[in-house]
Motif scaffolding. Structure first.
Motif, PDB file in Angstrom:
ATOM      1  N   GLY A 124      -1.765   7.538 -16.507  1.00 28.15           N
ATOM      2  CA  GLY A 124      -0.312   7.563 -16.459  1.00 28.15           C
ATOM      3  C   GLY A 124       0.229   6.273 -15.899  1.00 28.15           C
ATOM      4  N   ASP A 125       1.497   6.018 -16.197  1.00 29.67           N
ATOM      5  CA  ASP A 125       2.121   4.866 -15.557  1.00 29.67           C
ATOM      6  C   ASP A 125       3.373   5.288 -14.814  1.00 29.67           C
ATOM      7  OD1 ASP A 125       4.032   5.015 -17.584  1.00 29.67           O
ATOM      8  OD2 ASP A 125       3.477   3.112 -18.497  1.00 29.67           O
ATOM      9  N   VAL A 126       3.824   4.418 -13.940  1.00 29.08           N
ATOM     10  CA  VAL A 126       4.867   4.731 -12.976  1.00 29.08           C
ATOM     11  C   VAL A 126       5.814   3.552 -12.858  1.00 29.08           C
ATOM     12  CG1 VAL A 126       5.297   5.359 -10.564  1.00 29.08           C
ATOM     13  CG2 VAL A 126       3.145   6.013 -11.633  1.00 29.08           C
ATOM     14  N   LEU A 127       7.096   3.828 -12.847  1.00 28.47           N
ATOM     15  CA  LEU A 127       8.076   2.823 -12.418  1.00 28.47           C
ATOM     16  C   LEU A 127       8.624   3.281 -11.078  1.00 28.47           C
ATOM     17  CD1 LEU A 127       9.985   2.040 -15.735  1.00 28.47           C
ATOM     18  CD2 LEU A 127       8.397   0.539 -14.513  1.00 28.47           C
ATOM     19  N   ILE A 128       8.715   2.342 -10.125  1.00 26.10           N
ATOM     20  CA  ILE A 128       9.207   2.659  -8.786  1.00 26.10           C
ATOM     21  C   ILE A 128      10.534   1.939  -8.567  1.00 26.10           C
ATOM     22  CG2 ILE A 128       8.746   2.440  -6.303  1.00 26.10           C
ATOM     23  CD1 ILE A 128       5.769   2.627  -6.920  1.00 26.10           C
ATOM     24  N   TYR A 129      11.512   2.704  -8.063  1.00 29.42           N
ATOM     25  CA  TYR A 129      12.865   2.189  -7.833  1.00 29.42           C
ATOM     26  C   TYR A 129      13.275   2.401  -6.381  1.00 29.42           C
ATOM     27  CZ  TYR A 129      13.185   2.742 -12.930  1.00 29.42           C
ATOM     28  OH  TYR A 129      12.944   2.671 -14.286  1.00 29.42           O
ATOM     29  N   SER A 130      14.061   1.482  -5.846  1.00 25.66           N
ATOM     30  CA  SER A 130      14.835   1.800  -4.645  1.00 25.66           C
ATOM     31  C   SER A 130      15.943   2.752  -5.103  1.00 25.66           C
ATOM     32  CB  SER A 130      15.462   0.542  -4.049  1.00 25.66           C
ATOM     33  OG  SER A 130      14.498  -0.212  -3.354  1.00 25.66           O
ATOM     34  N   GLU A 131      16.097   3.856  -4.379  1.00 25.18           N
ATOM     35  CA  GLU A 131      17.032   4.884  -4.859  1.00 25.18           C
ATOM     36  C   GLU A 131      18.420   4.280  -5.099  1.00 25.18           C
ATOM     37  OE1 GLU A 131      17.651   8.280  -2.278  1.00 25.18           O
ATOM     38  OE2 GLU A 131      18.067   9.539  -4.021  1.00 25.18           O
ATOM     39  N   GLY A 132      18.972   4.533  -6.274  1.00 28.50           N
ATOM     40  CA  GLY A 132      20.306   4.073  -6.601  1.00 28.50           C
ATOM     41  C   GLY A 132      20.376   2.666  -7.185  1.00 28.50           C
ATOM     42  N   VAL A 133      19.222   2.000  -7.352  1.00 30.07           N
ATOM     43  CA  VAL A 133      19.205   0.642  -7.911  1.00 30.07           C
ATOM     44  C   VAL A 133      18.541   0.694  -9.287  1.00 30.07           C
ATOM     45  CG1 VAL A 133      18.416  -1.744  -7.566  1.00 30.07           C
ATOM     46  CG2 VAL A 133      19.064  -0.344  -5.591  1.00 30.07           C
ATOM     47  N   ASP A 134      19.130  -0.016 -10.254  1.00 26.86           N
ATOM     48  CA  ASP A 134      18.655   0.105 -11.629  1.00 26.86           C
ATOM     49  C   ASP A 134      17.324  -0.593 -11.917  1.00 26.86           C
ATOM     50  OD1 ASP A 134      20.626   1.721 -12.513  1.00 26.86           O
ATOM     51  OD2 ASP A 134      21.753   0.188 -13.598  1.00 26.86           O
ATOM     52  N   ALA A 135      17.132  -1.785 -11.370  1.00 27.71           N
ATOM     53  CA  ALA A 135      15.942  -2.562 -11.729  1.00 27.71           C
ATOM     54  C   ALA A 135      14.746  -2.079 -10.920  1.00 27.71           C
ATOM     55  CB  ALA A 135      16.185  -4.043 -11.482  1.00 27.71           C
ATOM     56  N   PRO A 136      13.598  -1.831 -11.569  1.00 30.19           N
ATOM     57  CA  PRO A 136      12.446  -1.309 -10.831  1.00 30.19           C
ATOM     58  C   PRO A 136      11.879  -2.339  -9.862  1.00 30.19           C
ATOM     59  CG  PRO A 136      11.816  -1.824 -13.098  1.00 30.19           C
ATOM     60  CD  PRO A 136      13.310  -2.015 -13.002  1.00 30.19           C
ATOM     61  N   VAL A 137      11.388  -1.871  -8.706  1.00 31.47           N
ATOM     62  CA  VAL A 137      10.753  -2.770  -7.738  1.00 31.47           C
ATOM     63  C   VAL A 137       9.268  -2.951  -8.023  1.00 31.47           C
ATOM     64  CG1 VAL A 137      12.428  -2.267  -5.932  1.00 31.47           C
ATOM     65  CG2 VAL A 137      10.327  -0.919  -6.040  1.00 31.47           C
ATOM     66  N   ALA A 138       8.652  -1.968  -8.675  1.00 31.86           N
ATOM     67  CA  ALA A 138       7.216  -2.069  -8.962  1.00 31.86           C
ATOM     68  C   ALA A 138       6.869  -1.200 -10.162  1.00 31.86           C
ATOM     69  CB  ALA A 138       6.388  -1.632  -7.752  1.00 31.86           C
ATOM     70  N   ARG A 139       5.733  -1.516 -10.769  1.00 26.49           N
ATOM     71  CA  ARG A 139       5.161  -0.641 -11.783  1.00 26.49           C
ATOM     72  C   ARG A 139       3.683  -0.497 -11.486  1.00 26.49           C
ATOM     73  NH1 ARG A 139       1.350  -2.631 -14.018  1.00 26.49           N
ATOM     74  NH2 ARG A 139       1.002  -0.639 -14.981  1.00 26.49           N
ATOM     75  N   ALA A 140       3.115   0.628 -11.923  1.00 28.77           N
ATOM     76  CA  ALA A 140       1.688   0.841 -11.696  1.00 28.77           C
ATOM     77  C   ALA A 140       1.117   1.712 -12.799  1.00 28.77           C
ATOM     78  CB  ALA A 140       1.462   1.514 -10.342  1.00 28.77           C
ATOM     79  N   THR A 141      -0.185   1.606 -12.996  1.00 28.28           N
ATOM     80  CA  THR A 141      -0.929   2.473 -13.898  1.00 28.28           C
ATOM     81  C   THR A 141      -2.134   3.003 -13.140  1.00 28.28           C
ATOM     82  OG1 THR A 141      -0.339   1.023 -15.723  1.00 28.28           O
ATOM     83  CG2 THR A 141      -2.078   2.626 -16.136  1.00 28.28           C
TER      84      THR A 141
ATOM     85  N   PRO B  40       0.802  -1.223   0.000  1.00 32.79           N
ATOM     86  CA  PRO B  40       0.000   0.000   0.000  1.00 32.79           C
ATOM     87  C   PRO B  40       0.838   1.278   0.000  1.00 32.79           C
ATOM     88  CG  PRO B  40      -1.012  -1.627   1.433  1.00 32.79           C
ATOM     89  CD  PRO B  40       0.319  -2.194   0.997  1.00 32.79           C
ATOM     90  N   SER B  41       2.043   1.251   0.615  1.00 34.15           N
ATOM     91  CA  SER B  41       2.907   2.439   0.545  1.00 34.15           C
ATOM     92  C   SER B  41       3.343   2.704  -0.892  1.00 34.15           C
ATOM     93  CB  SER B  41       4.152   2.251   1.416  1.00 34.15           C
ATOM     94  OG  SER B  41       3.804   2.168   2.778  1.00 34.15           O
ATOM     95  N   MET B  42       3.638   1.629  -1.624  1.00 32.53           N
ATOM     96  CA  MET B  42       4.031   1.821  -3.028  1.00 32.53           C
ATOM     97  C   MET B  42       2.847   2.259  -3.877  1.00 32.53           C
ATOM     98  SD  MET B  42       6.976  -1.007  -3.800  1.00 32.53           S
ATOM     99  CE  MET B  42       6.669  -2.366  -2.665  1.00 32.53           C
ATOM    100  N   PHE B  43       1.666   1.707  -3.589  1.00 32.58           N
ATOM    101  CA  PHE B  43       0.467   2.163  -4.297  1.00 32.58           C
ATOM    102  C   PHE B  43       0.240   3.652  -4.031  1.00 32.58           C
ATOM    103  CE2 PHE B  43      -4.043   2.966  -4.847  1.00 32.58           C
ATOM    104  CZ  PHE B  43      -4.297   2.375  -6.075  1.00 32.58           C
ATOM    105  N   ALA B  44       0.407   4.063  -2.776  1.00 33.25           N
ATOM    106  CA  ALA B  44       0.206   5.468  -2.423  1.00 33.25           C
ATOM    107  C   ALA B  44       1.184   6.370  -3.177  1.00 33.25           C
ATOM    108  CB  ALA B  44       0.355   5.669  -0.916  1.00 33.25           C
ATOM    109  N   LEU B  45       2.428   5.911  -3.301  1.00 26.30           N
ATOM    110  CA  LEU B  45       3.431   6.690  -4.039  1.00 26.30           C
ATOM    111  C   LEU B  45       3.036   6.825  -5.512  1.00 26.30           C
ATOM    112  CD1 LEU B  45       6.206   8.029  -4.468  1.00 26.30           C
ATOM    113  CD2 LEU B  45       7.214   5.736  -4.575  1.00 26.30           C
TER     114      LEU B  45
END
Lengths: 137, 137, 137, 137
Positions: free
Chosen positions: D110-127, D51-56
């Protein structure tokens, strides 16, 4: 796998549908696919049917996955979401730009933007998850 | 609209696909639809293709909407999500149980459970949103 | 697991959020959960925030899964979709009716209808997939 | 609207949550947002809660929309989908790269890619889809 390899695989395992599609390119992070739009894909108002766009997105992520792991007919879709954002142009092929976001041992996840060929704004977006069967020893 | 009304409408506006489907019933909160599974829907491993199931879910919510608001060919899908949960039985028709969750002036939302006929556990679930065009005065 | 078992588990593993929720019942195919709506969940116009509803749906399918397989803190959500259909009532708790559609060895899938307590039409629906870690030997 | 304008608007209309987020930049097609990861966002195994990532993702598309149309507190999410692909790094902020795919009069997508700061591979995606209220005359 090259675009020709992927199309050869399509001909073999998807005899029902391979003629609807073409692999335009294997790209840095996925594939570019074409849906040949014909009368069969059209719907009232001259639009391309939603299921035709879903099918394009589905096959694009499937082949993007196979382009990295090799021919694996039994990979299956476990989940998909799609947004239809604009009306496609009439009588114009659709182009899918698919990119892999995750390629793990058991799952691949990718997203797709779909365009009417030659038009800048995407008509649809989709995300698909594929389950990759374990290697037989 | 009755099942016969809905199928008559399908014949008229979806000449390409109406033969793949049957409206089994208009239910209290939606419709029950059948997909006639044929060679064209099958995929490696004997499974029904994902896009065929998406198409079934899509038409089921479309007709569930029309069964309440009357024939409106230009309603269009804006969004869908689908989960493929079990492998469908071979050579068995699919039955969709669609229910409307919202029927507003401009949007309808419904969800669908898809079953291999005669099997209790659902093979897929889907949710679709339709945009309903404004009435012309 | 009973509602009390599930809440005890929440207190232990989700110390940050357990106070926001209550397990009302373990039902035939899932659970019924309450979100205590407070100032923290509200947004402009008096509505409950989307992420609060997502959190309710997420925890409801998590606990529906655990009510069948026992306490397994490391089950993680892999995918979710949510539709916000109506404005929740002001100052009214939300009730989630979650049902499991699939409970396999590695994945569970469930859907949720969310209601403002005492109101018939659902305010939101969601589907969540959980990945269940393998048992340690 | 600039990043400062957007954060000022957040402070005003989301007093409950604005401290969790920062607008890092308004980009060519969207915004870059930071979620300050704290103990409140963590879950068993050291992961950031879904839910924190969804909120972001939700706030990122909201502000991406407002960065183009101006302050409109009453835009509401109508639909979202999210895939959790990798475990976020412990004790690391999350960065969302949000892009608008459609900005119409009544809907933005819109869509979103979520990253841990400084890491290349995304941890999540959302639309996410937002409904934009009509302008008052």
């Amino acid at each position: 796998m090259t675009p020709d390899d992927l199309m050869g695989f399509m001909v073999e395992v998807f005899p029902q549908v391979h003629k609807d599609f073409n692999v335009e390119a294997v790209t840095e992070d996925g594939v570019r696919m074409r849906l040949y739009v014909t009368e069969a894909n059209l719907r009232p108002g001259g639009t391309v049917s939603g299921p035709s766009m879903f099918a394009l997105a589905d096959v694009a992520i499937y082949l993007a996955t196979l382009s990295r792991i090799g021919p694996e007919a039994l990979a299956v879709t476990t989940n998909g979401s799609i947004d239809f954002m604009r009306k496609p142009s009439a009588n114009t092929d659709l182009i899918a730009e698919a990119r892999l976001l995750k390629l793990g041992k058991t799952l691949s996840v990718g997203d797709v933007l779909i365009y009417s060929e030659g038009v800048d704004a995407p008509v649809a977006r989709a995300t698909l998850t594929y389950s990759i069967p374990p290697k037989r020893g």
